[in-house]
Motif scaffolding. Structure first.
Motif, mmCIF file in Angstrom:
data_model
loop_
_atom_site.group_PDB
_atom_site.id
_atom_site.type_symbol
_atom_site.label_atom_id
_atom_site.label_comp_id
_atom_site.label_asym_id
_atom_site.label_seq_id
_atom_site.Cartn_x
_atom_site.Cartn_y
_atom_site.Cartn_z
ATOM 1 N N UNK A 124 -10.252 5.397 -7.285
ATOM 2 C CA UNK A 124 -9.189 6.142 -7.942
ATOM 3 C C UNK A 124 -8.074 6.576 -7.001
ATOM 4 N N UNK A 125 -8.161 6.231 -5.725
ATOM 5 C CA UNK A 125 -6.998 6.428 -4.845
ATOM 6 C C UNK A 125 -5.994 5.298 -5.004
ATOM 7 N N UNK A 126 -6.409 4.218 -5.677
ATOM 8 C CA UNK A 126 -5.550 3.064 -5.926
ATOM 9 C C UNK A 126 -4.705 3.339 -7.174
ATOM 10 N N UNK B 28 -2.322 -8.194 -1.401
ATOM 11 C CA UNK B 28 -3.100 -8.393 -2.618
ATOM 12 C C UNK B 28 -2.928 -7.264 -3.623
ATOM 13 N N UNK B 29 -2.303 -6.168 -3.213
ATOM 14 C CA UNK B 29 -1.965 -5.117 -4.177
ATOM 15 C C UNK B 29 -0.790 -4.295 -3.652
ATOM 16 N N UNK B 30 -0.197 -3.510 -4.532
ATOM 17 C CA UNK B 30 0.937 -2.682 -4.144
ATOM 18 C C UNK B 30 0.525 -1.571 -3.198
ATOM 19 N N UNK B 31 -0.696 -1.065 -3.343
ATOM 20 C CA UNK B 31 -1.127 0.047 -2.509
ATOM 21 C C UNK B 31 -1.052 -0.326 -1.022
ATOM 22 N N UNK B 32 -1.632 -1.461 -0.662
ATOM 23 C CA UNK B 32 -1.582 -1.897 0.732
ATOM 24 C C UNK B 32 -0.157 -2.246 1.147
#
Length: 321
Positions: free
Chosen positions: A45-47, A225-229
């Motif tokens: 849930x931090x993503x 691979x994702x916006x978070x990174x």
């Protein structure tokens, strides 16, 4: 209690709201849902993706008078399995899981089947689940890679240096990374991919990007691979004194934070792929109720993907050279 479990406890969501009449449901249908208990285990849930997906589930559940509990395993696969097995003992009517490790979740699927409890599976497929809401991760990554490859073709030298932010240990994300690589090479076949690092959160993205740029300061493109990174990588670039107006960062998921940056003057965040996590959350609840009424769904429910470019395009630009 560990910090991860403290965080998980803080992120438990319990929604118990009155049943509302929806245009898509008769009053009798809506009343039949009221009080059903749904348990959801996300990956992390931090993503922002899972935050938004859970919000879609929460809002749809509240419309239908369901009780929804969300418990965060914080990317701990064994903790997730323990959460699922505990939920099966707590008399939930429906279990929903976005797996950290699909294979480790199989015992929970089997236990749910023995108890006659529907097990719904968004994101990476868990064998034996009663419904899967998913996409083809290779295609998803390839779509993001094509955005980065198009930027290189249109703005950068043909042999530009590229870093890919993937994630090791989850097969679907490894496939997504492979898709990113192939999408870049489709449009920019002469680039040099100098590093493939592993990160999923903004914090991991910052740490791993800092290491990669120290080793490869000539890097001009980062695709994740994702916006978070990707947003973690952006923080690193913004903190460095050197400026490169043609630098390119591309993510996946179309989170609100990335959408604020794409196309904005001076922003080096060039693109992402929209998979509508909020709408997916609504679909998860609707699918769970369908399975609860009618039994398992064998065909995958496909999540639609839309690439979003720096210049407002929402489709790929053509074939590689």
């Amino acid at each position: 209690m560990s910090r991860a479990r403290q965080t998980a406890s803080q992120l438990i969501l319990l929604i118990t709201l009155p049943c509302l009449l929806l245009c898509s449901c008769t009053k009798r249908d809506t009343d039949s849902y009221s009080g059903l208990k749904v348990f959801y285990s996300p990956q992390d849930m931090s993503n922002p993706y899972f935050q938004t997906l859970a919000n879609g589930m929460k809002d749809r559940a509240s419309e239908l008078g369901l009780e929804l509990t969300v418990l965060d395993p914080a990317m701990d696969a064994e903790e997730q399995l323990r959460d699922l097995m505990a939920a099966l003992k707590d008399k939930y009517d429906i279990i929903v899981c976005s797996p950290v490790s699909p294979e480790l979740c199989i015992p929970a699927v089997e236990a749910a089947r023995e108890k006659g409890i529907p097990f719904v599976n968004p994101n990476q497929y868990i064998p034996g689940s009663d419904a899967n809401i998913n996409l083809i991760d290779y295609d998803y990554g390839k779509m993001g890679g094509e955005i980065a490859g198009s930027w290189i073709r249109e703005h950068l030298p043909r042999d530009s240096r590229v870093v890919i932010i993937g994630y090791k240990g989850i097969e679907a994300l490894e496939e997504r990374s492979r898709g990113i690589r192939d999408g870049i090479l489709l449009h920019a076949p002469d680039v040099k991919i100098v590093a493939e690092i592993s990160a999923l959160t903004p914090e991991q993205g910052m740490v791993e990007t800092e290491k990669a740029l120290t080793l490869h300061p000539e890097t001009r493109v980062i695709a994740a691979v994702n916006d978070a990174a990707a947003l973690g990588a952006l923080t690193v670039l913004q903190s460095r004194k050197e400026k490169d107006e043609l630098f390119c960062i591309v993510g996946l998921d179309a989170t609100s934070e990335s959408l604020k940056r794409i196309g904005r003057p001076g922003s080096i965040f060039r693109g992402t792929v929209d998979i509508n996590p909020y709408g997916t959350g609504v679909t998860v609840i609707d699918t769970a109720l369908k399975v609860h009424r009618n039994g398992p769904l064998r065909e995958m429910i496909r999540i639609e993907m839309t690439p979003l470019y720096w210049d407002g395009r929402s489709s790929t630009t053509g074939q590689g050279e």
